[in-house]
Design a protein around this motif. Structure first.
Motif, PDB file in Angstrom:
ATOM      1  N   TYR A   1       0.729  -1.136   0.121  1.00  0.00           N
ATOM      2  CA  TYR A   1       0.043   0.129  -0.148  1.00  0.00           C
ATOM      3  C   TYR A   1       0.913   1.100  -0.081  1.00  0.00           C
ATOM      4  N   MET A   2       2.180   1.287   0.481  1.00  0.00           N
ATOM      5  CA  MET A   2       2.933   2.180   0.604  1.00  0.00           C
ATOM      6  C   MET A   2       3.673   2.693  -0.461  1.00  0.00           C
ATOM      7  N   LEU A   3       3.323   1.912  -1.743  1.00  0.00           N
ATOM      8  CA  LEU A   3       3.886   2.285  -3.268  1.00  0.00           C
ATOM      9  C   LEU A   3       2.666   2.789  -3.909  1.00  0.00           C
ATOM     10  N   ARG A   4       1.659   3.014  -3.533  1.00  0.00           N
ATOM     11  CA  ARG A   4       0.530   3.175  -4.368  1.00  0.00           C
ATOM     12  C   ARG A   4       0.674   4.515  -4.987  1.00  0.00           C
ATOM     13  N   MET A   5       0.538   4.710  -6.320  1.00  0.00           N
ATOM     14  CA  MET A   5       0.781   6.089  -7.079  1.00  0.00           C
ATOM     15  C   MET A   5       0.251   5.696  -8.473  1.00  0.00           C
ATOM     16  N   GLY A   6      -0.563   6.541  -8.954  1.00  0.00           N
ATOM     17  CA  GLY A   6      -1.432   6.852 -10.125  1.00  0.00           C
ATOM     18  C   GLY A   6      -1.858   5.522 -10.497  1.00  0.00           C
ATOM     19  N   TRP A   7      -1.075   5.335 -12.020  1.00  0.00           N
ATOM     20  CA  TRP A   7      -1.319   4.233 -12.910  1.00  0.00           C
ATOM     21  C   TRP A   7      -0.888   2.936 -12.405  1.00  0.00           C
ATOM     22  N   LEU A   8       0.049   2.916 -11.178  1.00  0.00           N
ATOM     23  CA  LEU A   8       0.908   1.781 -10.707  1.00  0.00           C
ATOM     24  C   LEU A   8      -0.242   0.917  -9.658  1.00  0.00           C
ATOM     25  N   ASP A   9      -1.313   1.823  -9.369  1.00  0.00           N
ATOM     26  CA  ASP A   9      -2.150   0.894  -8.255  1.00  0.00           C
ATOM     27  C   ASP A   9      -2.356  -0.405  -8.728  1.00  0.00           C
ATOM     28  N   SER A  10      -3.224  -0.601  -9.979  1.00  0.00           N
ATOM     29  CA  SER A  10      -3.683  -2.152 -10.136  1.00  0.00           C
ATOM     30  C   SER A  10      -2.548  -3.007 -10.127  1.00  0.00           C
ATOM     31  N   ALA A  11      -1.379  -2.727 -10.870  1.00  0.00           N
ATOM     32  CA  ALA A  11      -0.294  -3.715 -10.936  1.00  0.00           C
ATOM     33  C   ALA A  11       0.313  -3.903  -9.477  1.00  0.00           C
ATOM     34  N   LEU A  12       0.464  -3.114  -8.585  1.00  0.00           N
ATOM     35  CA  LEU A  12       1.046  -3.223  -7.483  1.00  0.00           C
ATOM     36  C   LEU A  12       0.185  -4.089  -6.438  1.00  0.00           C
ATOM     37  N   PHE A  13      -1.268  -3.792  -6.501  1.00  0.00           N
ATOM     38  CA  PHE A  13      -2.171  -4.686  -5.565  1.00  0.00           C
ATOM     39  C   PHE A  13      -2.135  -6.237  -6.324  1.00  0.00           C
ATOM     40  N   GLU A  14      -2.052  -6.108  -7.536  1.00  0.00           N
ATOM     41  CA  GLU A  14      -1.853  -7.406  -8.403  1.00  0.00           C
ATOM     42  C   GLU A  14      -0.712  -8.393  -7.563  1.00  0.00           C
ATOM     43  N   LEU A  15       0.348  -7.622  -7.292  1.00  0.00           N
ATOM     44  CA  LEU A  15       1.626  -8.381  -6.909  1.00  0.00           C
ATOM     45  C   LEU A  15       1.548  -8.743  -5.589  1.00  0.00           C
ATOM     46  N   GLY A  16       0.351  -8.326  -4.904  1.00  0.00           N
ATOM     47  CA  GLY A  16       0.308  -8.730  -3.394  1.00  0.00           C
ATOM     48  C   GLY A  16      -0.940  -9.749  -3.257  1.00  0.00           C
ATOM     49  N   SER A  17      -1.270 -10.209  -4.609  1.00  0.00           N
ATOM     50  CA  SER A  17      -2.586 -11.237  -4.594  1.00  0.00           C
ATOM     51  C   SER A  17      -2.056 -12.762  -4.466  1.00  0.00           C
ATOM     52  N   PHE A  18      -2.990 -13.614  -4.085  1.00  0.00           N
ATOM     53  CA  PHE A  18      -2.758 -14.869  -3.934  1.00  0.00           C
ATOM     54  C   PHE A  18      -2.024 -15.262  -5.177  1.00  0.00           C
ATOM     55  N   ARG A  19      -2.566 -14.860  -6.258  1.00  0.00           N
ATOM     56  CA  ARG A  19      -1.935 -15.765  -7.446  1.00  0.00           C
ATOM     57  C   ARG A  19      -0.294 -15.366  -7.588  1.00  0.00           C
ATOM     58  N   THR A  20       0.030 -14.081  -7.118  1.00  0.00           N
ATOM     59  CA  THR A  20       1.458 -13.698  -7.505  1.00  0.00           C
ATOM     60  C   THR A  20       2.165 -14.501  -6.483  1.00  0.00           C
ATOM     61  N   SER A  21       1.656 -14.758  -5.285  1.00  0.00           N
ATOM     62  CA  SER A  21       2.282 -15.419  -4.120  1.00  0.00           C
ATOM     63  C   SER A  21       2.560 -16.776  -4.519  1.00  0.00           C
ATOM     64  N   ALA A  22       1.407 -17.498  -5.178  1.00  0.00           N
ATOM     65  CA  ALA A  22       1.627 -18.809  -5.422  1.00  0.00           C
ATOM     66  C   ALA A  22       2.557 -18.941  -6.815  1.00  0.00           C
ATOM     67  N   LEU A  23       2.595 -18.092  -7.637  1.00  0.00           N
ATOM     68  CA  LEU A  23       3.764 -18.012  -8.659  1.00  0.00           C
ATOM     69  C   LEU A  23       5.271 -17.865  -8.022  1.00  0.00           C
ATOM     70  N   SER A  24       5.149 -17.221  -7.152  1.00  0.00           N
ATOM     71  CA  SER A  24       6.657 -17.222  -6.521  1.00  0.00           C
ATOM     72  C   SER A  24       7.070 -18.407  -5.942  1.00  0.00           C
TER      73      SER A  24
END
Length: 267
Positions: A210-233
Motif C-alpha cells: 500500500y505504501m507504493l500506491r501511485m497513479g497508474w501503478l495501483d492496479s499492478a502493485l495490488f496484483e503483486l500482493g494477490s494470492f496468484r502472485t504469491s503462488a507464482l513466486s
C-alpha cells in the motif's frame, strides 16, 4: 657504588623510556632500525594486495551488511520495515551481479574478492530462505511445509557445493578445482531463486504494498500482493530448487569424470 662497579666492567645500565614503547613501526619519529621500517612497509603492501578496498569489494561488504539489517527488519511490526526488507534484498541481489561485473571491467579482480563474493552470496540467500521458512507470506501459511521444502533443498545444495569446492581445491594439488566451474543450470538457478525470493518478500503481507500506491501503478502493485502472485513466486522457488538439485548432480558428475580420467592416465 653500583654505578661505579658497572663502569669498572665497561657497562652502563640502559635507560627505560616509555615513549619508545608506544611508537608505531611506521611512525616518523621511530628510532628503530631501517629493517623494521622496511618490514612495516612490506606488511602494508601485503595487506593492500590481500585485502584491497576497491569498489567491487566494498559493494560485496555492503551486501554482507544488508543481511543482519534485513533479519532485524523482517520481524519488525512496522509497515515500512517490511517493504524495506524486500527492497534491501533486491538491492543486495543487484550488487551480487554488479561487483563481479565491475571487478572484471575495471581489472580489479583479487583473491580477497574471489573469496568474499560467494560467501556474501550464500549468507544472503540462506538467511533470506530461513526467514521465509520461519514466517512465510500470509497467503501461504498452510500447509507449513510448502515454503520450507524448497528452502531446505536450496540450503542443502549450497552447503554441499561449498564443501565440494573446498575438497576439489586441495585434491590432487588443486587440479580438480577446474571441474567445479559454474554451469548454466547454476546460473539459471540463481536467477530463478532471486526472482522468487524477491516476490515472496514483497508479497509477504498485502498491506506492505500500500505504501507504493501511485497513479497508474495501483492496479499492478495490488496484483503483486494477490494470492496468484504469491503462488507464482512459490512455484518459481520450487523450480529453483529443482535446478539447484540438477546443477549439483552436474558438479558431482564433472568431478567424478575428472578423477576417472586421472586414474586412466595413471594406468
Amino acid at each position: 657504588m653500583d654505578k661505579e662497579r658497572e663502569e669498572d666492567h665497561g657497562t652502563v645500565s640502559p635507560r627505560f623510556d616509555l615513549k619508545h614503547l608506544f611508537e608505531e613501526m611506521d611512525s616518523p619519529i621511530d628510532r628503530r632500525s631501517e629493517l623494521y621500517r622496511r618490514q612495516a612497509e612490506e606488511e602494508r603492501h601485503w595487506k593492500r594486495q590481500m585485502f584491497p578496498m576497491n569498489v567491487p569489494n566494498v559493494l560485496t561488504l555492503l551486501r554482507l551488511a544488508c543481511v543482519p539489517a534485513s533479519a532485524v527488519l523482517y520481524f519488525s511490526e512496522q509497515d515500512w520495515a517490511k517493504l524495506t526488507t524486500a527492497i534491501l534484498f533486491v538491492v543486495a541481489s543487484v550488487t551480487d551481479w554488479l561487483d563481479g561485473y565491475l571487478a572484471r571491467r575495471w581489472g580489479m579482480c583479487s583473491t580477497f574478492g574471489a573469496f568474499l563474493d560467494p560467501v556474501a552470496d550464500k549468507v544472503m540467500v540462506t538467511t533470506s530462505l530461513i526467514l521465509l521458512s520461519v514466517r512465510p507470506p500470509q497467503h501461504l501459511v498452510e500447509p507449513a511445509w510448502l515454503v520450507c521444502v524448497p528452502c531446505m533443498v536450496i540450503v542443502a545444495r549450497e552447503i554441499t557445493i561449498s564443501s565440494l569446492r573446498e575438497w576439489a581445491a586441495i585434491a590432487e594439488g588443486g587440479h580438480a578445482h577446474g571441474a567445479m566451474k559454474v554451469n548454466a543450470l547454476g546460473k539459471w538457478k540463481t536467477a530463478t531463486q532471486m526472482i522468487a525470493m524477491s516476490l515472496l518478500l514483497f508479497c509477504r503481507e498485502p498491506h506492505t504494498l500500500y505504501m507504493l500506491r501511485m497513479g497508474w501503478l495501483d492496479s499492478a502493485l495490488f496484483e503483486l500482493g494477490s494470492f496468484r502472485t504469491s503462488a507464482l513466486s512459490v512455484a518459481l522457488l520450487y523450480v529453483a530448487a529443482l535446478l539447484a538439485f540438477l546443477s549439483q548432480l552436474g558438479y558431482f558428475w564433472n568431478v567424478w569424470n575428472h578423477f576417472l580420467q586421472a586414474t586412466k592416465k595413471g594406468m
